[in-house]
Design an enzyme around this catalytic site. Structure first.
Site, mmCIF file in Angstrom:
data_model
loop_
_atom_site.group_PDB
_atom_site.id
_atom_site.type_symbol
_atom_site.label_atom_id
_atom_site.label_comp_id
_atom_site.label_asym_id
_atom_site.label_seq_id
_atom_site.Cartn_x
_atom_site.Cartn_y
_atom_site.Cartn_z
ATOM 1 N N CYS A 1 -13.524 0.634 14.683
ATOM 2 C CA CYS A 1 -14.599 0.369 13.691
ATOM 3 C C CYS A 1 -14.303 -1.166 13.293
ATOM 4 O O CYS A 1 -15.070 -1.687 13.023
ATOM 5 C CB CYS A 1 -14.706 1.488 12.793
ATOM 6 N N CYS B 1 -17.261 4.163 16.454
ATOM 7 C CA CYS B 1 -16.504 5.053 16.046
ATOM 8 C C CYS B 1 -16.479 6.226 17.132
ATOM 9 O O CYS B 1 -17.820 6.942 17.219
ATOM 10 C CB CYS B 1 -16.676 5.878 14.745
ATOM 11 N N CYS C 1 -22.807 -6.803 4.628
ATOM 12 C CA CYS C 1 -22.888 -5.960 6.065
ATOM 13 C C CYS C 1 -24.485 -6.108 6.355
ATOM 14 O O CYS C 1 -24.874 -5.784 7.670
ATOM 15 C CB CYS C 1 -22.401 -4.459 5.569
ATOM 16 N N CYS D 1 -16.722 -5.260 14.187
ATOM 17 C CA CYS D 1 -17.466 -5.729 13.070
ATOM 18 C C CYS D 1 -17.746 -7.227 13.707
ATOM 19 O O CYS D 1 -16.989 -7.825 14.026
ATOM 20 C CB CYS D 1 -16.614 -5.729 12.100
ATOM 21 N N ASP E 1 0.805 -1.012 0.026
ATOM 22 C CA ASP E 1 -0.054 -0.139 0.121
ATOM 23 C C ASP E 1 0.779 1.385 -0.041
ATOM 24 O O ASP E 1 0.299 2.494 0.026
ATOM 25 C CB ASP E 1 -1.012 0.084 1.183
ATOM 26 N N CYS F 1 -26.570 -4.222 9.329
ATOM 27 C CA CYS F 1 -25.599 -3.765 10.799
ATOM 28 C C CYS F 1 -24.878 -2.560 10.477
ATOM 29 O O CYS F 1 -24.459 -2.066 9.487
ATOM 30 C CB CYS F 1 -24.489 -5.037 10.752
ATOM 31 N N CYS G 1 -19.961 -0.917 13.078
ATOM 32 C CA CYS G 1 -18.777 -0.024 13.035
ATOM 33 C C CYS G 1 -19.116 1.495 13.301
ATOM 34 O O CYS G 1 -18.498 2.229 13.839
ATOM 35 C CB CYS G 1 -18.052 -0.511 12.053
#
Length: 347
Positions: free
Chosen positions: A246, A200, A190, A250, A136, A193, A196
């Protein structure tokens, strides 16, 4: 595609797993229009904040072929760095600093890139194909490519979610001139839901699937060039490098497996470090402690700024001498945080 191409793909996947990757998928070396548009919109709205490199490299980032025109296939790789527990458990100990899970072991860029190079070398030697590797630090839209390759889907927290590893996968890519069958992209699982979003601490995910970078603690205490804004200091708690809230929230993490990659295991001194000890680091001590760690790149001054904010949030009178010692530090960042932390201590 011929049986031969499918055999090549199967052999590459088997080799990747043998080299220590936990997930391997294949995608065409092209991006989707909606991903390109999303990136351009993100940059045009200035949501990348201080991360100028995102705008500078946008033209290459939007399409794998802009990086390498000869690429036919992207091999997306994932390496599990699951902690095996909820990192938020550490918040119960206000005298301890919380370092993001990804930064507690050896720098993952080095670990992943070494394996990517080994896989690429094997592909080149076995199939006489050209290859390039990326982690990355390169302008690659790695999460959309990983989704296209079937490794997972992009969750409401804007990170990849795997059915097997939850939110805990490091990503890397091998681009190749081999034309291999693509895997099916992973649909979104997801559903309704919003765990997350609710987790935060700074409401940076107030619009699901969109990160408000200027509110994200991982940006604010790592990438930002300025002091942590006053409005977010009390919300930072004991988070001194990054934030995993976050990711940790999950529900798909119930399937996570602790990493078995030795280099990614947390170093003892970063598992639950005492804030008062970290606040006493000089530049040499900081460099020694974080040698080989991604934490090193923020520098001692930025790091101590974060540590002092955490000490102020802890409100422990015993930390007063450590804070007082930094009120005259040569760094503006450190002095600013020391003054704030002192004002937070009870009289």
């Amino acid at each position: 595609m011929t049986t031969s191409h499918r055999n090549q793909r199967d052999n590459i996947r088997a080799k990747a797993l043998d080299l220590g990757f936990d997930a391997c998928g294949f995608a065409r070396a092209q991006s989707r229009a909606e991903d390109r548009d999303a990136l351009r919109s993100y940059i045009n709205q200035g949501r990348h904040m201080d991360m100028a490199w995102m705008a500078d490299t946008a033209d290459r980032r939007v399409d794998p072929r802009a990086l390498w025109s000869e690429a036919k296939t992207v091999i997306a790789l994932g390496m599990n760095y699951g902690p095996g527990h909820d990192p938020r458990d550490l918040y119960r100990h206000s005298d301890r600093g919380a370092v993001s899970v990804y930064a507690r072991g050896k720098d993952y860029h080095d670990v992943v890139k070494k394996r990517l190079k080994a896989l690429a070398r094997w592909i080149h030697e076995t199939f006489e194909a050209e290859v390039k590797v990326f982690v990355d630090t390169a302008p690659v839209m790695e999460k959309p490519l990983a989704r296209q390759a079937g490794l997972g889907w992009i969750g409401k927290h804007t990170n990849l979610v795997s059915r097997d590893y939850g939110s805990w996968l490091f990503l890397g890519e091998v681009f190749t001139t081999l034309e291999l069958p693509a895997d099916r992209h992973m649909p979104d699982h997801c559903g309704s839901c919003d765990a997350c979003v609710r987790a935060c601490p700074t409401d940076a995910l107030n619009v699901p699937y969109q990160m408000d970078t200027g509110r994200c603690l991982s940006f604010l205490n790592i990438e930002a060039k300025t002091p942590l804004p006053e409005a977010f200091r009390s919300l930072a708690g004991s988070r001194i490098y990054g934030c995993d809230d976050c990711l940790s929230a999950c529900p798909w993490n119930k399937f996570q497996k602790p990493t078995n990659e030795t280099a990614l295991l947390p170093r003892a001194e970063l598992t639950a470090p005492r804030l008062a000890d970290l606040a006493q680091l000089d530049d040499a001590g900081f460099r020694k402690l974080f040698a080989g760690s991604p934490v090193k790149r923020v520098g001692r001054d930025r790091f101590l700024h974060n540590v002092l904010i955490a000490l102020g949030n802890g409100g422990d009178q015993e930390s007063r001498p450590v804070i007082d010692a930094l009120l005259d530090d040569p760094s503006d960042l450190v002095r600013d945080a020391a003054g704030w932390a002192k004002a937070r201590l009870p009289d």
